[in-house]
Design a protein around this motif. Structure first.
Motif, short mmCIF file in Angstrom:
data_model
loop_
_atom_site.label_atom_id
_atom_site.label_comp_id
_atom_site.label_asym_id
_atom_site.label_seq_id
_atom_site.Cartn_x
_atom_site.Cartn_y
_atom_site.Cartn_z
N TYR A 1 0.86 -1.19 0.00
CA TYR A 1 0.00 0.00 0.00
C TYR A 1 0.89 1.24 0.00
O TYR A 1 1.00 1.95 0.99
CB TYR A 1 -0.90 -0.01 1.24
N ASP B 1 1.80 -11.73 11.43
CA ASP B 1 1.37 -12.41 10.21
C ASP B 1 2.16 -11.95 8.98
O ASP B 1 2.10 -10.80 8.58
CB ASP B 1 -0.12 -12.14 9.95
N LEU C 1 -9.86 -3.92 8.48
CA LEU C 1 -10.23 -2.50 8.29
C LEU C 1 -10.62 -2.23 6.84
O LEU C 1 -10.65 -1.08 6.41
CB LEU C 1 -9.05 -1.60 8.69
N THR D 1 -0.50 -1.94 9.74
CA THR D 1 -0.17 -0.51 9.66
C THR D 1 1.34 -0.31 9.69
O THR D 1 2.07 -1.14 10.21
CB THR D 1 -0.81 0.30 10.81
N ARG E 1 2.42 2.48 11.10
CA ARG E 1 2.60 3.51 12.12
C ARG E 1 2.24 3.07 13.54
O ARG E 1 1.22 2.41 13.76
CB ARG E 1 1.67 4.70 11.83
N1 NAP Z 1 -4.43 -14.30 3.48
C1 NAP Z 1 -4.56 -13.37 2.58
O1 NAP Z 1 -4.83 -13.63 1.41
C2 NAP Z 1 -4.38 -11.93 2.98
C3 NAP Z 1 -4.78 -10.89 2.12
C4 NAP Z 1 -4.63 -9.58 2.56
C5 NAP Z 1 -4.09 -9.30 3.81
N2 NAP Z 1 -3.69 -10.32 4.61
C6 NAP Z 1 -3.09 -10.08 5.94
O2 NAP Z 1 -3.95 -9.22 6.69
C7 NAP Z 1 -3.22 -8.08 7.13
C8 NAP Z 1 -4.12 -6.87 7.25
O3 NAP Z 1 -4.78 -6.60 6.04
P1 NAP Z 1 -4.53 -5.31 5.17
O4 NAP Z 1 -3.22 -4.72 5.51
O5 NAP Z 1 -4.83 -5.72 3.77
O6 NAP Z 1 -5.73 -4.36 5.54
P2 NAP Z 1 -6.26 -3.64 6.86
O7 NAP Z 1 -5.55 -4.11 8.04
O8 NAP Z 1 -7.72 -3.77 6.79
O9 NAP Z 1 -5.88 -2.12 6.54
C9 NAP Z 1 -4.56 -1.68 6.40
C10 NAP Z 1 -4.59 -0.23 5.98
O10 NAP Z 1 -5.27 0.54 6.97
C11 NAP Z 1 -4.47 1.60 7.44
N3 NAP Z 1 -4.68 1.69 8.89
C12 NAP Z 1 -4.39 0.74 9.81
N4 NAP Z 1 -4.77 1.14 11.03
C13 NAP Z 1 -5.32 2.36 10.88
C14 NAP Z 1 -5.88 3.30 11.79
N5 NAP Z 1 -5.99 3.04 13.09
N6 NAP Z 1 -6.33 4.49 11.28
C15 NAP Z 1 -6.24 4.76 9.96
N7 NAP Z 1 -5.72 3.90 9.05
C16 NAP Z 1 -5.25 2.72 9.52
C17 NAP Z 1 -3.06 1.23 7.08
O11 NAP Z 1 -2.34 2.42 6.90
P3 NAP Z 1 -0.73 2.55 6.99
O12 NAP Z 1 -0.17 1.27 6.47
O13 NAP Z 1 -0.46 3.71 6.13
O14 NAP Z 1 -0.35 2.77 8.40
C18 NAP Z 1 -3.24 0.41 5.81
O15 NAP Z 1 -3.29 1.26 4.69
C19 NAP Z 1 -2.10 -7.94 6.10
O16 NAP Z 1 -1.05 -7.16 6.57
C20 NAP Z 1 -1.74 -9.38 5.86
O17 NAP Z 1 -0.89 -9.85 6.90
C21 NAP Z 1 -3.85 -11.62 4.22
#
Ligand code: NAP
Length: 348
Positions: free
Chosen positions: A37, A61, A225, A299, A301
């Protein structure tokens, strides 16, 4: 509540019959630390990862394919001094070649496709152990089911890793209920990782949540999120950096964005009344859907990490649960949760 330092993260027991371990219900997803991202900075990422351990969010993870090896090498730096503090989760299944050191090219060039053959499972595990520089992975998932290889063969090879002491628990990601049941007959599965959030409820509709409950398998809710959308921090398509993978996601396209933002606005209204952030409400809601469930928000941060961890203190009453359900049902989401090419890889 919103940005106060976290006090205590609720825990659950994860594992297989006869071997369970206590883990926090709010873990840490590392994908975004490998430039998924927008750009990431390893120094900052390590500070955030260390902070995650300091506050007890030690369910870490990763996946071999995140940054085509970069993510696991980054986590190796965390593990060097703190291996015992981490519950280490990684995944295999999306084959790739490791880019040359200093690669600045897009990682897509190095991807080779889904591979669940037994030979690949053993090779991928050996590569992950090398990159992570550890002897054992705590939870090893198949990232995507290989539709050309019977799940019994893939899980058979994963079970060999357990027998050899290289892996403690097995997991599947984005599998169907039927695949999970077949896999479980070969070897107990400790966790299923799947997208589960206020705008992705597939797990409730396709029988997977029911199968996890029946078998006692922990649900690990990824992108809780909504890839950041549900926090309200992204207000329009143009807010996403040029290199951000969400630019190719249907739900973030301008025409869908314009519609989907109504869900965020409803969350903003409700969270303001409740005295928390919309992202905290979104996380607390997912946590309230099942007691045997973990969320793994990601995240870069420390500030966001603290907010996310504090969502463990946000209580969702039955009335609020219903209110959120009503909001979700009244705002149908526009766009699939992945681009078409990735939708085809899901095990439906
Ligand atoms: N198994 C699979 O196929 C699969 C697929 C996708 C993801 N995953 C796993 O799930 C984890 C989480 O999913 P994700 O990263 O896709 O999405 P997410 O956790 O739903 O969202 C991450 C995004 O939200 C922002 N964010 C996080 N906390 C926040 C807050 N308190 N306020 C405002 N913005 C916030 C982050 O910003 P910043 O980064 O700019 O801080 C980032 O852009 C991944 O890291 C990965 O380990 C697994």
């Amino acid at each position: 509540m919103s940005s106060a330092p976290p006090t205590e993260i609720p825990t659950i027991e994860l594992g297989v019959p006869g071997d369970k371990v206590k883990v926090p219900r709010i873990g840490f997803g590392c994908m975004g630390l490998s430039s998924t991202y927008g750009a990431s900075d390893d120094g900052e990422s390590l500070k955030t990862l260390n902070h995650a351990l300091d506050v007890g969010s030690n369910f870490i993870d990763s996946a071999d394919v995140y940054g085509c090896g970069h993510n696991e090498r980054l986590i190796a730096q965390l593990l060097r001094d703190r291996r015992d503090d981490v519950f280490l989760c990684t995944k295999f299944g999306s084959a790739f070649t490791e880019p040359p050191p200093g690669n600045t090219d897009t990682f897509h060039k190095f991807l080779k496709g889904v591979d669940g053959t037994p030979e690949y499972v053993l090779q991928a595990a050996s590569d992950s152990l090398r990159r992570l520089n550890v002897d054992k992975i705590d939870l090893y998932y198949q990232h995507r089911v290989d539709k050309n290889v019977p799940i019994e063969e893939t899980v058979g090879a994963m079970a060999e890793l357990v027998k050899a002491g290289k892996v403690r628990y097995l997991g599947l990601s984005e599998c169907s209920a039927e695949t999970l049941r077949r896999a479980y007959k070969v070897h107990p599965i400790a966790a299923v990782q799947v997208e589960y959030n206020c705008w992705s409820l597939d797990i409730e509709q396709n029988g997977l949540l029911e199968a996890c409950r029946e078998l006692g398998v922990t649900v690990v809710a990824y992108s809780p999120l909504g890839r950041g959308f549900l926090t309200g921090q992204i207000r329009k398509f143009e807010d996403l950096p040029d290199t951000d993978s969400r630019r190719s996601h249907p739900r973030f396209q301008p025409e869908s964005f314009h519609h989907n933002i109504k869900l965020v606005e409803a969350f903003e209204e409700m969270s303001a009344k409740k005295g928390c952030k919309p992202g905290q409400l979104a996380l607390a809601w997912v946590l309230a859907q099942d007691p045997n469930l973990i969320v793994i928000p990601g995240t870069k941060r420390i500030k966001y990490l603290d907010e996310n961890v504090a969502s463990g203190q946000v209580h969702i009453s039955d009335a609020e649960n219903k209110q959120i359900r009503d909001i979700i049902n009244s705002i149908p989401i526009s766009g699939d949760r992945y681009p078409e090419v990735h939708m085809k890889k899901l095990d439906n």
